[in-house]
Scaffold this active site. Structure first.
Site, PDB file in Angstrom:
ATOM      1  N   ARG A   1       0.876  -1.192   0.000  1.00  0.00           N
ATOM      2  CA  ARG A   1       0.000   0.000   0.000  1.00  0.00           C
ATOM      3  C   ARG A   1       0.905   1.231   0.000  1.00  0.00           C
ATOM      4  NH1 ARG A   1      -5.099   1.045   3.829  1.00  0.00           N
ATOM      5  NH2 ARG A   1      -5.925  -0.242   2.145  1.00  0.00           N
TER       6      ARG A   1
ATOM      7  N   HIS B   1      -7.575   0.757  -6.155  1.00  0.00           N
ATOM      8  CA  HIS B   1      -7.728  -0.112  -4.968  1.00  0.00           C
ATOM      9  C   HIS B   1      -8.373  -1.421  -5.457  1.00  0.00           C
ATOM     10  CE1 HIS B   1      -7.864  -1.375  -0.969  1.00  0.00           C
ATOM     11  NE2 HIS B   1      -8.795  -0.587  -0.457  1.00  0.00           N
TER      12      HIS B   1
ATOM     13  N   GLN C   1     -10.012  -4.221  -3.081  1.00  0.00           N
ATOM     14  CA  GLN C   1     -11.315  -3.860  -2.517  1.00  0.00           C
ATOM     15  C   GLN C   1     -12.426  -4.155  -3.513  1.00  0.00           C
ATOM     16  OE1 GLN C   1     -12.201  -2.318   0.648  1.00  0.00           O
ATOM     17  NE2 GLN C   1     -14.169  -3.043  -0.106  1.00  0.00           N
TER      18      GLN C   1
ATOM     19  N   ASP D   1     -17.580   6.569  -1.011  1.00  0.00           N
ATOM     20  CA  ASP D   1     -16.292   6.448  -0.330  1.00  0.00           C
ATOM     21  C   ASP D   1     -16.048   7.787   0.370  1.00  0.00           C
ATOM     22  OD1 ASP D   1     -13.747   5.679   0.473  1.00  0.00           O
ATOM     23  OD2 ASP D   1     -12.831   5.857  -1.517  1.00  0.00           O
TER      24      ASP D   1
ATOM     25  N   CYS E   1     -16.363   1.163   1.176  1.00  0.00           N
ATOM     26  CA  CYS E   1     -15.185   0.336   1.487  1.00  0.00           C
ATOM     27  C   CYS E   1     -14.676   0.543   2.901  1.00  0.00           C
ATOM     28  CB  CYS E   1     -14.075   0.604   0.477  1.00  0.00           C
ATOM     29  SG  CYS E   1     -13.469   2.303   0.505  1.00  0.00           S
TER      30      CYS E   1
ATOM     31  N   ARG F   1     -13.039  -9.091   1.835  1.00  0.00           N
ATOM     32  CA  ARG F   1     -11.646  -8.762   1.506  1.00  0.00           C
ATOM     33  C   ARG F   1     -10.773 -10.012   1.652  1.00  0.00           C
ATOM     34  NH1 ARG F   1      -9.808  -3.531   1.985  1.00  0.00           N
ATOM     35  NH2 ARG F   1      -7.900  -4.414   1.133  1.00  0.00           N
TER      36      ARG F   1
END
Ligand code: NVA
Length: 309
Positions: free
Chosen positions: A100, A127, A130, A223, A263, A291
Site C-alpha cells: 500500500r 484499490h 477492494q 467512499d 469500502c 476482503r
C-alpha cells in the site's frame, strides 16, 4: 510474472475465475494451501490500514503461509533506499509482495524488479483488491454481475472510482460516476473502461448530479470525500461534496432492492448517512469480510500463474 497492480490486470475470464475461487474459499477456507511451508508474504504499508492488514494477514495464514508486516516508515522505501533495491531484497525473501503506497508508478517499479508477484493494496490511483471483494459481495446478493447498474457517488477521481470503472466494465456492469466538478476520473479511465466494455457489454459514464446517477441503480457505492494523503484539502472538499452525500432520500431513487456499499472507513453524516450505512440495504460488513476471501483468491491465482510454464 503476473502481478495485480490495477483492476484491468485481470481479463474478464480471469476476474470470473478469481471470483469463483473466492466463493469456494469462503465456503472452505482451508481448501487451498499454496503457501504451505510456510512461505512468507511481505505486507508493506506506507499509509494507514485496518481491513487490509488484518484480511491479508488472516488470509495468508489460511493459505498456509506466514504474513510478514513491513513497516513503511522503518523501511523508508524510496527514501532510505530505492524502490528497485527494496524490490530486489524483498523478492529474495518472500513468495509475494503486497504493498500500500502513494504512487502507482512506484508500485510498477516494485513489480518490475521484485521477481515475485506484487499486489496493489491501494495506491492513490487504484484499490483493486477492494473491488474484487465488492464484486464478490454484489454477486452474493444479486446472483450475477453482468448487466447490473452501479452508481458511484462523491470523490469519483479517487482510487475507488477508478477501480470501479475498470473492474465494473470487466464484469460487464454499467458504471455511472457522479461527483462535483474537478473530482472526476481522468478521460483515459473512461476510454479504458469503454475498451473493456466493448468486449463484455459493460459501460462507464459520468452523470451530472447524484439523483440522475442513482436512479434505478442496483448498487450504490460511495467512499470518503477525503482519501488518505488528501487531509489538507478536507475543508475545501467538505464544502463541495454535500449534495453527493448518500442519504435515505437518494437511496430511495435507486432500485427498490438496491444495495449500499462503502469500502470503509466511513464518516457518518458526511459521504453516507447513518441510516443508510447502518440500515437494511447496507452490505458494508460483508464487503469487509469478503476482503479476505477475495484476496486469498487473488494470491492463489498469481501463485498458480507464476508456476505455469
Ligand atoms: N479512497 C480511500 C479508500 C480507503 C480504503 C482512500 O484512499 O483513503
Amino acid at each position: 510474472m503476473r502481478h495485480f497492480l490495477r483492476d484491468d490486470d485481470l481479463t474478464p475470464e480471469e476476474q470470473a475465475r478469481v471470483l469463483d475461487l473466492a466463493a469456494e474459499l469462503k465456503a472452505a477456507p482451508f481448501s487451498a494451501r499454496p503457501l504451505e511451508g510456510p512461505r512468507s508474504v511481505a505486507m508493506v504499508f506506507d499509509k494507514p490500514t485496518l481491513r487490509t492488514q488484518v484480511s491479508f494477514a488472516a488470509g495468508i495464514a489460511e493459505l498456509g503461509g506466514s504474513p510478514m508486516l513491513v513497516e513503511g516508515r522503518l523501511a523508508g522505501i524510496g527514501v532510505r533506499e530505492s524502490v528497485e533495491d527494496v524490490a530486489r531484497v524483498l523478492g529474495r525473501q518472500v513468495a509475494l509482495v503486497v504493498w500500500r503506497t502513494f504512487a502507482q508508478a512506484d508500485l510498477e517499479l516494485m513489480a518490475e524488479h521484485a521477481g515475485v508477484p506484487v499486489v496493489n493494496a491501494l495506491t492513490d490511483e487504484f484499490h483493486p483488491c477492494q473491488v474484487v471483494a465488492d464484486l464478490l459481495t454484489v454477486r452474493e446478493r444479486k446472483g450475477t454481475l453482468a448487466g447490473l447498474t452501479v452508481a458511484f457517488l462523491g470523490d469519483t477521481a479517487c482510487n475507488m472510482g477508478n477501480s470501479w470503472l475498470l473492474a465494473g466494465a470487466t464484469a460487464g456492469m454499467h458504471v455511472r460516476v457522479s461527483g462535483p466538478e474537478g473530482y472526476q476520473p481522468g478521460r483515459e479511465m473512461f476510454e479504458r473502461a469503454a475498451e473493456i466494455g466493448a468486449g463484455t457489454g459493460g459501460s462507464a459514464t459520468s452523470v451530472d448530479g447524484p439523483v440522475a446517477a442513482v436512479t434505478g441503480a442496483d448498487v450504490v457505492v460511495t467512499d470518503t470525500w477525503v482519501s488518505m494523503g488528501k487531509e489538507d484539502e478536507e475543508a475545501a472538499r467538505t464544502e463541495v461534496f454535500g449534495p453527493w452525500s448518500l442519504t435515505p432520500e437518494l437511496m430511495a431513487a435507486a432500485a427498490p432492492d438496491a444495495i449500499a456499499m462503502h469500502c470503509l472507513p466511513a464518516y457518518r453524516g458526511k459521504e453516507i448517512a447513518a441510516e443508510v450505512i447502518d440500515g437494511p440495504q447496507s452490505v458494508v460488513w460483508d464487503e469487509a469480510e469478503n476482503r479476505r476471501h477475495a484476496q486469498k483468491a487473488v494470491l492463489a491465482f498469481l501463485l498458480d500463474e507464476a508456476v505455469r510454464p
